[in-house]
Design a protein around this motif. Structure first.
Motif, PDB file in Angstrom:
ATOM      1  N   UNK A   1     -61.934  85.990 123.638  1.00  0.00           N
ATOM      2  CA  UNK A   1     -61.085  86.715 123.145  1.00  0.00           C
ATOM      3  C   UNK A   1     -61.646  87.554 122.159  1.00  0.00           C
ATOM      4  N   UNK A   2     -61.589  88.777 121.930  1.00  0.00           N
ATOM      5  CA  UNK A   2     -62.212  89.669 120.852  1.00  0.00           C
ATOM      6  C   UNK A   2     -61.835  89.179 119.362  1.00  0.00           C
ATOM      7  N   UNK A   3     -62.979  89.625 118.681  1.00  0.00           N
ATOM      8  CA  UNK A   3     -62.939  89.063 117.374  1.00  0.00           C
ATOM      9  C   UNK A   3     -62.029  89.836 116.594  1.00  0.00           C
ATOM     10  N   UNK A   4     -61.146  89.189 115.742  1.00  0.00           N
ATOM     11  CA  UNK A   4     -60.204  89.988 114.943  1.00  0.00           C
ATOM     12  C   UNK A   4     -60.901  90.442 113.511  1.00  0.00           C
ATOM     13  N   UNK A   5     -60.586  91.708 113.172  1.00  0.00           N
ATOM     14  CA  UNK A   5     -61.219  91.957 111.989  1.00  0.00           C
ATOM     15  C   UNK A   5     -60.318  91.528 110.721  1.00  0.00           C
ATOM     16  N   UNK A   6     -58.922  91.653 110.919  1.00  0.00           N
ATOM     17  CA  UNK A   6     -58.121  91.256 109.924  1.00  0.00           C
ATOM     18  C   UNK A   6     -57.082  90.197 110.254  1.00  0.00           C
ATOM     19  N   UNK A   7     -57.222  88.925 110.415  1.00  0.00           N
ATOM     20  CA  UNK A   7     -56.445  87.979 111.113  1.00  0.00           C
ATOM     21  C   UNK A   7     -55.187  87.780 109.972  1.00  0.00           C
ATOM     22  N   UNK A   8     -53.979  87.547 110.483  1.00  0.00           N
ATOM     23  CA  UNK A   8     -53.048  87.324 109.706  1.00  0.00           C
ATOM     24  C   UNK A   8     -52.988  86.059 109.075  1.00  0.00           C
ATOM     25  N   UNK A   9     -51.963  85.923 108.140  1.00  0.00           N
ATOM     26  CA  UNK A   9     -51.951  84.453 107.659  1.00  0.00           C
ATOM     27  C   UNK A   9     -51.542  83.381 108.523  1.00  0.00           C
ATOM     28  N   UNK A  10     -50.738  83.625 109.447  1.00  0.00           N
ATOM     29  CA  UNK A  10     -50.308  82.858 110.463  1.00  0.00           C
ATOM     30  C   UNK A  10     -51.580  82.416 111.360  1.00  0.00           C
ATOM     31  N   UNK A  11     -52.472  83.367 111.673  1.00  0.00           N
ATOM     32  CA  UNK A  11     -53.751  83.118 112.502  1.00  0.00           C
ATOM     33  C   UNK A  11     -54.455  82.305 111.448  1.00  0.00           C
ATOM     34  N   UNK A  50     -60.427  84.260 112.897  1.00  0.00           N
ATOM     35  CA  UNK A  50     -60.924  85.577 113.538  1.00  0.00           C
ATOM     36  C   UNK A  50     -60.989  85.560 114.812  1.00  0.00           C
ATOM     37  N   UNK A  51     -60.736  84.541 115.498  1.00  0.00           N
ATOM     38  CA  UNK A  51     -60.847  84.632 117.003  1.00  0.00           C
ATOM     39  C   UNK A  51     -59.789  83.873 117.396  1.00  0.00           C
ATOM     40  N   UNK A  52     -59.142  84.091 118.436  1.00  0.00           N
ATOM     41  CA  UNK A  52     -57.730  83.406 119.052  1.00  0.00           C
ATOM     42  C   UNK A  52     -58.558  82.232 119.977  1.00  0.00           C
ATOM     43  N   UNK A  53     -57.426  81.500 120.365  1.00  0.00           N
ATOM     44  CA  UNK A  53     -57.764  80.285 121.104  1.00  0.00           C
ATOM     45  C   UNK A  53     -56.729  79.884 122.145  1.00  0.00           C
ATOM     46  N   UNK A  54     -57.177  79.404 123.106  1.00  0.00           N
ATOM     47  CA  UNK A  54     -56.256  79.321 124.261  1.00  0.00           C
ATOM     48  C   UNK A  54     -55.446  77.878 124.088  1.00  0.00           C
ATOM     49  N   UNK A  55     -54.373  78.096 124.910  1.00  0.00           N
ATOM     50  CA  UNK A  55     -53.598  76.676 124.910  1.00  0.00           C
ATOM     51  C   UNK A  55     -54.335  75.605 125.251  1.00  0.00           C
ATOM     52  N   UNK A  56     -54.989  75.857 126.332  1.00  0.00           N
ATOM     53  CA  UNK A  56     -56.154  74.745 127.032  1.00  0.00           C
ATOM     54  C   UNK A  56     -57.185  74.210 125.912  1.00  0.00           C
ATOM     55  N   UNK A  57     -57.691  75.049 125.010  1.00  0.00           N
ATOM     56  CA  UNK A  57     -58.679  74.651 123.993  1.00  0.00           C
ATOM     57  C   UNK A  57     -57.847  73.840 122.953  1.00  0.00           C
ATOM     58  N   UNK A  58     -56.729  74.291 122.334  1.00  0.00           N
ATOM     59  CA  UNK A  58     -55.924  73.842 121.389  1.00  0.00           C
ATOM     60  C   UNK A  58     -55.544  72.404 121.830  1.00  0.00           C
ATOM     61  N   UNK A  59     -55.204  71.973 123.195  1.00  0.00           N
ATOM     62  CA  UNK A  59     -54.829  70.760 123.819  1.00  0.00           C
ATOM     63  C   UNK A  59     -56.144  69.884 123.767  1.00  0.00           C
ATOM     64  N   UNK A  60     -57.248  70.421 124.100  1.00  0.00           N
ATOM     65  CA  UNK A  60     -58.493  69.794 124.223  1.00  0.00           C
ATOM     66  C   UNK A  60     -58.928  69.308 122.926  1.00  0.00           C
ATOM     67  N   UNK A  61     -58.886  70.277 122.049  1.00  0.00           N
ATOM     68  CA  UNK A  61     -59.431  69.747 120.532  1.00  0.00           C
ATOM     69  C   UNK A  61     -58.289  68.632 120.144  1.00  0.00           C
ATOM     70  N   UNK A  62     -57.068  68.717 120.257  1.00  0.00           N
ATOM     71  CA  UNK A  62     -56.281  67.547 119.772  1.00  0.00           C
ATOM     72  C   UNK A  62     -56.652  66.267 120.406  1.00  0.00           C
ATOM     73  N   UNK A  63     -56.857  66.269 121.594  1.00  0.00           N
ATOM     74  CA  UNK A  63     -57.097  65.355 122.458  1.00  0.00           C
ATOM     75  C   UNK A  63     -58.675  64.602 122.021  1.00  0.00           C
ATOM     76  N   UNK A  64     -59.565  65.318 121.941  1.00  0.00           N
ATOM     77  CA  UNK A  64     -60.778  64.737 121.313  1.00  0.00           C
ATOM     78  C   UNK A  64     -60.658  64.488 119.763  1.00  0.00           C
ATOM     79  N   UNK A  65     -59.940  65.010 119.373  1.00  0.00           N
ATOM     80  CA  UNK A  65     -59.597  64.588 117.844  1.00  0.00           C
ATOM     81  C   UNK A  65     -58.815  63.305 117.616  1.00  0.00           C
ATOM     82  N   UNK A  66     -58.268  63.005 118.797  1.00  0.00           N
ATOM     83  CA  UNK A  66     -57.391  61.585 118.780  1.00  0.00           C
ATOM     84  C   UNK A  66     -55.871  62.029 118.088  1.00  0.00           C
ATOM     85  N   UNK A  67     -55.642  63.017 118.259  1.00  0.00           N
ATOM     86  CA  UNK A  67     -54.106  63.491 117.669  1.00  0.00           C
ATOM     87  C   UNK A  67     -53.294  63.213 118.693  1.00  0.00           C
ATOM     88  N   UNK A  68     -52.390  62.462 118.310  1.00  0.00           N
ATOM     89  CA  UNK A  68     -51.308  62.032 119.187  1.00  0.00           C
ATOM     90  C   UNK A  68     -49.694  62.471 118.740  1.00  0.00           C
TER      91      UNK A  68
END
Length: 283
Positions: A1-11, A50-68
């Motif tokens: 995903x392209x890098x954001x120059x000015x990410x929003x507060x939500x991002x 400053x960079x987006x993240x896909x659903x697949x990566x969010x779920x992979x991060x959560x799994x590897x960080x033992x977030x249930x």
């Protein structure tokens, strides 16, 4: 995903929450990069928003960080995949980014609380009241920017006026109701606006009267936006030259307590409306 120059507060908030998951699991940025098949720079960009993240990566991060926490994970996925371009985007480059961040925060909120002691909260303001407030700013605003800010503030009211409305509670001190911002006529219309909203069923207005004894919670003025889960709540506080967004769990707990305290000592909604009616008649 392209890098954001000015990410929003939500991002930025999404990135911060992913970083919290990583740190809670005791993983380094390098560990996260290896787990994602990325490099450390990419992980840093994701965590700073400053960079987006896909659903697949969010779920992979959560799994590897033992977030249930399934609700939290789903909420983070929703933040990562949201492509909403709201009405506030028309003001990008015209108003400070804090105005746009607040609008997006409100739009995404599950509920909204306001506590104020000197002014009427923005969501309840009339156009004349808002214009009177902005016109007193130092240094003085150019006429076109003043009108932009007034129009933006009026559009923010969409969250409690359109369907479905966001559940809303405002706790106001009697002082805020009595201060004649813009003069008597403006104040009279402002009180009428508050009464109108307080009778809609989804907006609750409660008043802290002057005759309340032993009241000392003046430091609890706030805008509180409820997230999809409590961990994603946000408090907005005014600072000398901008606004500050507060999202640490400890601080959120403090402000929830502050809100409950001022809510408990305020008048019930019906008695609050009676007081506002009386103040309107005095004008």
């Amino acid at each position: 995903m392209p890098r954001r120059r000015q990410p929003t507060a939500r991002q930025q908030r999404l990135g911060a929450e992913l970083r919290k998951l990583r740190e809670a699991a005791g993983l380094s940025g390098r560990d996260a990069a290896a787990m994602l098949g990325a490099d450390s720079a990419q992980v840093s960009q994701i965590e700073f928003g400053t960079a987006g993240v896909s659903e697949e990566r969010v779920r992979r991060i959560a799994a590897h960080c033992s977030c249930t926490d399934a609700e939290l994970i789903d909420a983070l996925v929703a933040m990562a995949t949201d492509r909403t371009r709201g009405w506030w985007e028309e003001y990008r480059g015209l108003l400070p980014t804090s105005f746009l961040d607040l609008s997006e925060l409100e739009y995404q909120a599950a509920y909204r609380w306001d506590v104020d002691f000197l002014h009427i909260p923005g969501l309840l303001q009339t156009e004349d009241y808002a214009r009177a407030l902005f016109s007193r700013r130092v240094p003085e605003l150019p006429a076109d920017e003043l009108e932009l800010r007034v129009r933006h503030r009026m559009q923010r009211r969409v969250i409690i006026e359109d369907e479905p409305p966001v559940p809303y509670t405002a706790v106001l001190h009697e002082a805020a109701l009595r201060i004649k911002v813009g003069g008597r006529a403006t104040s009279r219309l402002q009180l009428a606006r508050i009464l109108e909203q307080s009778e809609t069923g989804h907006a609750t207005v409660r008043v802290i009267p002057f005759d309340l004894e032993d009241f000392a919670d003046l430091g609890s003025a706030m805008v509180y936006a409820g997230g999809a889960v409590p961990r994603l709540d946000t408090v907005v506080r005014d600072a000398p030259h901008s606004t500050v967004l507060i999202d640490s769990e400890a601080q959120l707990g403090v402000f929830r307590t502050h809100f409950r305290r001022v809510e408990e000592v305020s008048l019930e909604p019906a008695r609050s409306r009676d007081l506002i009616h009386r103040l309107a008649k005095e004008l």
